[in-house]
Design a protein around this motif. Structure first.
Motif, PDB file in Angstrom:
ATOM      1  N   LEU A  80      20.801  17.414 -13.833  1.00 16.59           N
ATOM      2  CA  LEU A  80      22.081  16.827 -13.463  1.00 16.59           C
ATOM      3  C   LEU A  80      23.119  17.173 -14.514  1.00 16.59           C
ATOM      4  CD1 LEU A  80      23.833  15.005 -11.668  1.00 16.59           C
ATOM      5  CD2 LEU A  80      22.930  13.031 -12.935  1.00 16.59           C
ATOM      6  N   ALA A  88      26.246  11.629  -7.989  1.00 14.82           N
ATOM      7  CA  ALA A  88      24.813  11.336  -8.045  1.00 14.82           C
ATOM      8  C   ALA A  88      24.552   9.835  -8.000  1.00 14.82           C
ATOM      9  CB  ALA A  88      24.195  11.952  -9.296  1.00 14.82           C
ATOM     10  N   ILE A  95      17.231   8.729 -10.267  1.00 15.47           N
ATOM     11  CA  ILE A  95      17.545   9.985 -10.951  1.00 15.47           C
ATOM     12  C   ILE A  95      16.426  10.194 -11.961  1.00 15.47           C
ATOM     13  CG2 ILE A  95      19.171  11.192 -12.471  1.00 15.47           C
ATOM     14  CD1 ILE A  95      21.418   9.574 -11.083  1.00 15.47           C
TER      15      ILE A  95
END
Length: 148
Positions: A80, A88, A95
């Motif tokens: 990311l 996100a 995540i």
């Protein structure tokens, strides 16, 4: 049993492995990696009952899952960039690739704006391979203390 013999076979193998390890199979979940797959390949798996999907690109995932999120868990399994944290945080439930302080700070700022914070997993580079992302194993405890 689902409508997918392939999914049923995978779930049966997971259950057998969990039991062999002395774990309750219901404590193990399958993440179907949908990254780079056409919707025609994903839809039958979704229809068969799969509810957890992994993606490695924020924009690709947004295009695929916007309007199709009901009852699903989406996981970001790829790296990311800090400039994508807002998107996100809005899209993903988990995540899995928190690997640096700058990213932790960007995720916190995005979470504050969105009013929600996905579950975050720290990525540890267990092989300490320089070409791979992740916190070195000996630095993991200090990193966790820092980002908490």
């Amino acid at each position: 049993m689902s409508a997918s013999p392939a999914l049923d076979a995978i779930l049966a193998r997971i259950a057998a492995a969990a039991q062999a390890a002395g774990r309750d199979p219901s404590d193990v979940s399958l993440t179907a990696v949908s990254k780079q797959q056409p919707w025609e390949a994903i839809e039958p798996v979704l229809a068969a009952g799969q509810k957890v999907f992994g993606e490695n690109r924020v924009q690709e995932a947004a295009g695929r899952w916007t309007g199709r999120r009901q009852g699903l868990e989406l996981r970001l399994i790829g790296p990311l960039q800090t400039n994508k944290t807002r998107e996100a945080v809005a899209l993903f439930d988990v995540i899995e690739t928190l690997d640096r302080e700058k990213l932790a700070q960007a995720l916190r700022a995005a979470a504050d704006l969105a009013g929600r914070l996905p579950r975050l997993y720290v990525q540890v580079n267990t092989g300490e391979e320089p070409q791979k992302a992740g916190v070195a194993p000996l630095e993991a405890d200090a990193f966790l203390d820092q980002v908490r």
